[in-house]
Design an enzyme around this catalytic site. Sequence first.
Site, PDB file in Angstrom:
ATOM      1  N   SER A 152       0.840  -1.185   0.000  1.00 40.53           N
ATOM      2  CA  SER A 152       0.000   0.000   0.000  1.00 40.53           C
ATOM      3  C   SER A 152       0.880   1.242   0.000  1.00 40.53           C
ATOM      4  O   SER A 152       2.006   1.220   0.514  1.00 40.53           O
ATOM      5  CB  SER A 152      -0.892  -0.007   1.251  1.00 40.53           C
ATOM      6  OG  SER A 152      -1.425   1.272   1.497  1.00 40.53           O
ATOM      7  N   SER A 153       0.346   2.331  -0.534  1.00 38.37           N
ATOM      8  CA  SER A 153       1.105   3.587  -0.554  1.00 38.37           C
ATOM      9  C   SER A 153       1.347   4.140   0.846  1.00 38.37           C
ATOM     10  O   SER A 153       2.174   5.025   1.025  1.00 38.37           O
ATOM     11  CB  SER A 153       0.371   4.628  -1.398  1.00 38.37           C
ATOM     12  OG  SER A 153      -0.920   4.880  -0.868  1.00 38.37           O
ATOM     13  N   CYS A 154       0.651   3.604   1.852  1.00 40.57           N
ATOM     14  CA  CYS A 154       0.844   4.097   3.222  1.00 40.57           C
ATOM     15  C   CYS A 154       2.197   3.696   3.803  1.00 40.57           C
ATOM     16  O   CYS A 154       2.546   4.134   4.903  1.00 40.57           O
ATOM     17  CB  CYS A 154      -0.283   3.619   4.133  1.00 40.57           C
ATOM     18  SG  CYS A 154      -0.260   1.860   4.493  1.00 40.57           S
ATOM     19  N   TYR A 158      -0.553  -0.870  10.133  1.00 43.62           N
ATOM     20  CA  TYR A 158      -0.663  -1.582   8.857  1.00 43.62           C
ATOM     21  C   TYR A 158       0.565  -1.307   7.993  1.00 43.62           C
ATOM     22  O   TYR A 158       1.129  -2.224   7.378  1.00 43.62           O
ATOM     23  CB  TYR A 158      -1.934  -1.116   8.140  1.00 43.62           C
ATOM     24  CG  TYR A 158      -2.177  -1.747   6.794  1.00 43.62           C
ATOM     25  CD1 TYR A 158      -2.642  -3.050   6.687  1.00 43.62           C
ATOM     26  CD2 TYR A 158      -1.956  -1.035   5.613  1.00 43.62           C
ATOM     27  CE1 TYR A 158      -2.890  -3.625   5.454  1.00 43.62           C
ATOM     28  CE2 TYR A 158      -2.200  -1.602   4.374  1.00 43.62           C
ATOM     29  CZ  TYR A 158      -2.669  -2.900   4.303  1.00 43.62           C
ATOM     30  OH  TYR A 158      -2.896  -3.475   3.073  1.00 43.62           O
ATOM     31  N   LYS A 207       3.378  -3.937   6.362  1.00 39.24           N
ATOM     32  CA  LYS A 207       3.634  -4.030   4.928  1.00 39.24           C
ATOM     33  C   LYS A 207       5.108  -3.740   4.590  1.00 39.24           C
ATOM     34  O   LYS A 207       5.666  -4.340   3.662  1.00 39.24           O
ATOM     35  CB  LYS A 207       2.710  -3.075   4.164  1.00 39.24           C
ATOM     36  CG  LYS A 207       1.276  -3.574   4.092  1.00 39.24           C
ATOM     37  CD  LYS A 207       1.204  -4.874   3.307  1.00 39.24           C
ATOM     38  CE  LYS A 207      -0.187  -5.448   3.222  1.00 39.24           C
ATOM     39  NZ  LYS A 207      -0.224  -6.727   2.482  1.00 39.24           N
ATOM     40  N   HIS A 215     -12.915   1.871   3.305  1.00 44.79           N
ATOM     41  CA  HIS A 215     -12.108   3.020   2.919  1.00 44.79           C
ATOM     42  C   HIS A 215     -13.002   4.161   2.436  1.00 44.79           C
ATOM     43  O   HIS A 215     -14.209   4.014   2.309  1.00 44.79           O
ATOM     44  CB  HIS A 215     -11.113   2.615   1.825  1.00 44.79           C
ATOM     45  CG  HIS A 215     -10.015   1.740   2.336  1.00 44.79           C
ATOM     46  ND1 HIS A 215      -9.997   0.375   2.148  1.00 44.79           N
ATOM     47  CD2 HIS A 215      -8.896   2.035   3.041  1.00 44.79           C
ATOM     48  CE1 HIS A 215      -8.907  -0.136   2.704  1.00 44.79           C
ATOM     49  NE2 HIS A 215      -8.232   0.845   3.254  1.00 44.79           N
TER      50      HIS A 215
END
Length: 316
Positions: free
Chosen positions: A108-110, A137, A141, A180
């Site tokens: 994920s971009s997070c 999270y 990742k 989301h």
Amino acid sequence: MTKTIKIYIAGHRGMVGSAIWRALEAKGYNKLVGKTSKELDLRNKEAVEAFFDQEKPDVVIDAAARVGGILANNNYPYQFLMENMQIQNNLIDSSLSTDVQKFIFLGSSCIYPKLAPQPLKEEYLLTGPLEPTNEWYAIAKITGVKACEAIRKQFGKDYISLMPTNLYGTHDNFDLNTSHVLPAMMRKFHEAKENGNTAVELWGSGTPKREFLFVEDLADAVVYSLENKFQDNLYNVGTGTDLTIKELAELIQKTVGHTGEIKWDSSKPDGTPRKLMDVSKMEQAGWKAKVGLEEGITRTYEWFLENQETFKQVKL
């Protein structure tokens, strides 16, 4: 890649996994393997090892994760950290021990720092603090990305990580407690329209900017990465364009046909000010997104209308 290779898709019933399954079937791959969470608990190391010993897949695509929005991340930090690490660690380690040659890890971009320069480049990983509302999270990742990188470095295997931007599409999660931003907005506008176009209250100020990728585009990127050998271990997957949350809300409102008022609750958190992906590396590798946001939202809403009684609702 021949069409007869055995491909295990972890999380094949989710929005991402099911899109990948459909994309692979459409390309003629005929040895796809999937297990529901009831059939195989990916948090259970022994169960995962036994599954790999029995099935011996040639390729593993990790689309399995404990996911949710700001609210879910805030309320269940331990589960978001620990369960995601358990899932990916078991999959990655079993893939290595059973000589799986290609592993595609979806993140994920997070994973990128909250205040990293925009657009986000792959090399910004681990250069600053994360966004606090979803750091649990994100940290999980990041460990998955690094595990795949370590295997690539130490064992020379084709293990790669794809970092998609915010995803949406058919088979999404529309549960207001765990979804989301885009599907949550869609459901809110739809229910307000059904209730006589009552006002819709949305979190934050509406000023943060976000990028959105239709899930079928991500599935296409996964198939492309399966069929091609990439030079590096980490690639962003997105559209390279973004818009404000306010603009998103107005686009969804128009698509749904809601004509009531939008009220912004600025006491609620906004999250990261901006998260735009630099997708030049993926484009140089030969892949580019195809589905525009307006088309994607229209297709998602059509699916929502057809599946209101059965769409996925995650229970935490």
